[in-house]
Design an enzyme around this catalytic site. Structure first.
Site, PDB file in Angstrom:
ATOM      1  CB  ALA A   5      -0.847   0.137   1.196  1.00 21.39           C
TER       2      ALA A   5
ATOM      3  CG  ASN B 285       1.306  -6.679   6.424  1.00 17.29           C
ATOM      4  OD1 ASN B 285       2.049  -7.675   6.770  1.00 17.29           O
ATOM      5  ND2 ASN B 285       0.184  -6.640   6.601  1.00 17.29           N
TER       6      ASN B 285
ATOM      7  CG  HIS C 164       0.548   4.216   4.003  1.00 15.04           C
ATOM      8  ND1 HIS C 164       0.560   3.599   5.185  1.00 15.04           N
ATOM      9  CD2 HIS C 164      -0.432   3.187   3.536  1.00 15.04           C
ATOM     10  CE1 HIS C 164      -0.460   2.748   5.534  1.00 15.04           C
ATOM     11  NE2 HIS C 164      -0.903   2.268   4.378  1.00 15.04           N
TER      12      HIS C 164
HETATM   13  N1  LIG Z   1       1.481  -5.799   1.983  1.00 17.34           N
HETATM   14  C1  LIG Z   1       0.810  -5.200   2.211  1.00 17.34           C
HETATM   15  O1  LIG Z   1       0.807  -3.851   1.862  1.00 17.34           O
HETATM   16  C2  LIG Z   1      -0.552  -5.491   2.810  1.00 17.34           C
HETATM   17  C3  LIG Z   1      -1.502  -4.744   2.762  1.00 17.34           C
HETATM   18  C4  LIG Z   1      -2.992  -5.173   3.333  1.00 17.34           C
HETATM   19  C5  LIG Z   1      -3.006  -6.498   3.872  1.00 17.34           C
HETATM   20  N2  LIG Z   1      -1.896  -6.999   3.986  1.00 17.34           N
HETATM   21  C6  LIG Z   1      -1.839  -8.595   4.511  1.00 17.34           C
HETATM   22  O2  LIG Z   1      -2.149  -9.581   3.536  1.00 17.34           O
HETATM   23  C7  LIG Z   1      -3.087 -10.503   4.145  1.00 17.34           C
HETATM   24  C8  LIG Z   1      -4.475 -10.821   3.438  1.00 17.34           C
HETATM   25  O3  LIG Z   1      -5.145  -9.807   3.628  1.00 17.34           O
HETATM   26  P1  LIG Z   1      -6.728  -9.513   3.156  1.00 17.34           P
HETATM   27  O4  LIG Z   1      -7.254  -8.280   3.313  1.00 17.34           O
HETATM   28  O5  LIG Z   1      -6.943 -10.284   2.040  1.00 17.34           O
HETATM   29  O6  LIG Z   1      -7.211 -10.383   4.622  1.00 17.34           O
HETATM   30  P2  LIG Z   1      -8.466 -11.307   4.608  1.00 17.34           P
HETATM   31  O7  LIG Z   1      -8.848 -11.292   6.144  1.00 17.34           O
HETATM   32  O8  LIG Z   1      -9.472 -10.404   3.938  1.00 17.34           O
HETATM   33  O9  LIG Z   1      -8.231 -12.743   3.945  1.00 17.34           O
HETATM   34  C9  LIG Z   1      -7.203 -13.540   4.309  1.00 17.34           C
HETATM   35  C10 LIG Z   1      -7.896 -14.883   4.053  1.00 17.34           C
HETATM   36  O10 LIG Z   1      -6.940 -15.915   4.317  1.00 17.34           O
HETATM   37  C11 LIG Z   1      -7.679 -17.178   5.213  1.00 17.34           C
HETATM   38  N3  LIG Z   1      -6.883 -17.647   5.881  1.00 17.34           N
HETATM   39  C12 LIG Z   1      -6.287 -17.365   7.027  1.00 17.34           C
HETATM   40  N4  LIG Z   1      -5.653 -18.346   7.678  1.00 17.34           N
HETATM   41  C13 LIG Z   1      -5.394 -19.349   6.806  1.00 17.34           C
HETATM   42  C14 LIG Z   1      -4.786 -20.638   6.771  1.00 17.34           C
HETATM   43  N5  LIG Z   1      -4.161 -21.095   7.666  1.00 17.34           N
HETATM   44  N6  LIG Z   1      -4.874 -21.587   5.647  1.00 17.34           N
HETATM   45  C15 LIG Z   1      -5.786 -21.100   4.598  1.00 17.34           C
HETATM   46  N7  LIG Z   1      -6.545 -19.719   4.693  1.00 17.34           N
HETATM   47  C16 LIG Z   1      -6.192 -19.093   5.932  1.00 17.34           C
HETATM   48  C17 LIG Z   1      -8.904 -16.458   5.874  1.00 17.34           C
HETATM   49  O11 LIG Z   1      -9.697 -17.591   5.796  1.00 17.34           O
HETATM   50  C18 LIG Z   1      -9.356 -15.153   4.675  1.00 17.34           C
HETATM   51  O12 LIG Z   1     -10.169 -15.662   3.714  1.00 17.34           O
HETATM   52  C19 LIG Z   1      -3.075 -10.269   5.596  1.00 17.34           C
HETATM   53  O13 LIG Z   1      -1.944 -10.788   6.425  1.00 17.34           O
HETATM   54  C20 LIG Z   1      -2.800  -8.910   5.499  1.00 17.34           C
HETATM   55  O14 LIG Z   1      -2.271  -8.273   6.909  1.00 17.34           O
HETATM   56  C21 LIG Z   1      -0.664  -6.845   3.481  1.00 17.34           C
END
Ligand SMILES: NC(=O)c1ccc[n+]([C@@H]2O[C@H](COP(=O)([O-])OP(=O)(O)OC[C@H]3O[C@@H](n4cnc5c(N)ncnc54)[C@H](O)[C@@H]3O)[C@@H](O)[C@H]2O)c1
Length: 275
Positions: free
Chosen positions: A128, A196, A226
């Site tokens: 992001a 993150n 940000h």
């Molecule tokens: N790099 C970045 O800038 C950035 C930005 C936003 C979010 N993120 C991270 O990316 C990840 C995903 O974000 P999101 O918004 O899609 O989250 P979300 O909660 O919408 O989706 C996460 C999905 O992963 C599944 N999940 C969790 N544990 C699991 C497992 N052990 N096995 C299989 N599936 C599993 C959940 O059921 C859910 O459907 C998060 O960790 C979030 O913090 C990173």
């Protein structure tokens, strides 16, 4: 052609899967979908409508699959910590959205060493934020200071462990309030689903022990902002991005998912733009 398996069918995972299907992610073919929530898994599977894709609720099944050579993680920090080393040992390249997991220096070194030994890559999309290209170039010489100020609507921060442990109630704020100042290493533990970006910035620059993080809760914010400032031998860098929230998850900025799609495209492109 990259044969990819996706872990996590939530906000980012769904955007990624649909973008791959629409050909927006370069030469990427989705071969496997995984989510522990069967309903989410089935919904995305049906939306994609491609019977060549396999689906599972068991991560190990995906990791073991000989069909895939890249695992896209869009699930959680815990998934990275628990499965990244074994996935690499199975010969899979990784693209990780839960970059915050690599604030754990031991894990970061471990995955780096396995990837080196096995000639694999671990891709960390810029998520992001904007400005990682400049920070990466600047890091060749000395960088004196890096800071990130993240301003979010309180509903994006609710449930963060730091707020719960310190009994900070942000549900009735009337004006912006700084809820955290500290180093990236502590920020990601206190706000594992929110910063993150601070860890990606740290890994590109001067590390999680030195990168300063400020988190502001602003009840009037409709976007997540940000701002990054860095000073070093290169000069001074200032960036600012105002992100729309992902419609399916207010903790996630929409552009984070787009950054994942663009990273997939980059992997398969001959011309690599940016540092
Ligand atoms: N790099 C970045 O800038 C950035 C930005 C936003 C979010 N993120 C991270 O990316 C990840 C995903 O974000 P999101 O918004 O899609 O989250 P979300 O909660 O919408 O989706 C996460 C999905 O992963 C599944 N999940 C969790 N544990 C699991 C497992 N052990 N096995 C299989 N599936 C599993 C959940 O059921 C859910 O459907 C998060 O960790 C979030 O913090 C990173």
């Amino acid at each position: 052609m990259i044969h990819a398996g996706l872990i996590g069918c939530g906000a980012i995972g769904s955007t990624l899967a649909k973008a791959i299907k629409e050909g927006k992610a370069g030469q990427t073919k989705l071969d496997y979908l995984c989510d522990i929530e069967k309903e989410l898994l089935d919904t995305l599977y049906d939306e994609i409508g491609d019977e060549t894709i396999e689906k599972t609720t068991d991560i190990l099944e995906l990791i073991e699959s000989p069909r895939i050579d890249l695992i896209i993680e869009a699930a959680s920090r815990e998934v990275v910590t628990k499965y990244a080393p074994s996935a690499l040992k199975k010969g899979k390249n990784l693209m990780l959205m839960s970059v915050g997991a690599l604030a754990d220096t031991k894990l970061c070194n471990e995955v780096n060493n396995i990837a080196l030994e096995k000639n694999l890559k671990i891709y960390l999309p810029s998520g992001a934020i904007c400005g990682l290209d400049g920070i990466k170039a600047a890091s060749i010489e000395k960088i004196d200071h890096v800071e990130i100020i993240s301003t979010k609507n309180p509903r994006s921060l609710i449930g963060a462990p730091y707020l719960l442990v310190n009994d900070i109630d942000i549900s009735k704020l009337e004006k912006p309030e700084t809820v955290f100042t500290g180093k990236a290493k502590d920020a990601i533990n206190g706000f594992p689903k929110n910063v993150n970006v601070a860890v990606a910035l740290s890994l590109a620059g001067i590390g999680v022990e030195k990168t300063h993080v400020k988190i502001v809760a602003d009840p009037n914010a409709t976007k997540t902002r940000h701002e990054i400032r860095a000073i070093g031998d290169f000069g001074e860098l200032v960036t600012k991005i105002d992100n729309y929230l992902h419609p399916e998850n207010p903790k996630t900025s929409y552009i984070a998912a787009l950054a994942g799609v663009r990273t997939l495209k980059k992997i398969s492109e001959p011309i690599q733009i940016g540092t």
